[in-house]
Design a protein around this motif. Structure first.
Motif: not given
Length: 134
Positions: A21-37
């Motif tokens: 799964e290729e994610i956008s940088v915006e999606q990556a920024q939204a995931l950054h710091g979340q538990d389990g990531i």
């Protein structure tokens, strides 16, 4: 004599992107710091020293990835033995696609990679810190 390549890097990356799964940088920024990531930086250490790192990312040089993921390897790292979603990135998004495909082939299932890699993260104003060896 010229060596004939039957499959080039761009075809390999295209094939990898059918699996990872290729994610956008915006999606990556939204995931950054979340538990389990867990962000995984597969760039060479010289790139980290020169350009900085995404805070909280785990550095795994591309050349060691398979050895660090495989629990049977003498080089296995505990972080890859956990139930996490791994978000891989490299400098521009090519190596991370290939690396993602490799570890999916090895059996990890929750794997994503960042389209455009660290360069896209930086351009989008993503958080960056100085690399500290350790």
């Amino acid at each position: 004599m010229t060596i004939k390549i039957t499959k080039g890097i761009y075809q390999l990356v295209e094939e990898a992107n059918q699996v990872v799964e290729e994610i956008s940088v915006e999606q990556a920024q939204a995931l950054h710091g979340q538990d389990g990531i867990q962000f995984v930086d597969i760039r060479d250490v010289r790139e980290l020293q020169r350009d900085g790192v995404i805070p909280g990312a785990y550095h795994c040089p591309r050349g060691m990835l398979e050895f660090w993921v495989d629990p049977e390897s003498p080089y296995a790292k505990e972080i890859f033995q956990q139930e996490l979603t791994f978000v891989l990135y490299c400098g521009g998004g090519l190596r991370s696609a290939l690396a993602g495909r490799t570890i999916i082939d090895m059996g990890l299932t929750n794997v994503k990679h960042v389209h455009g890699g660290f360069a896209a993260w930086r351009k989008a104003g993503g958080q960056i810190e100085e690399y500290k060896k350790g």
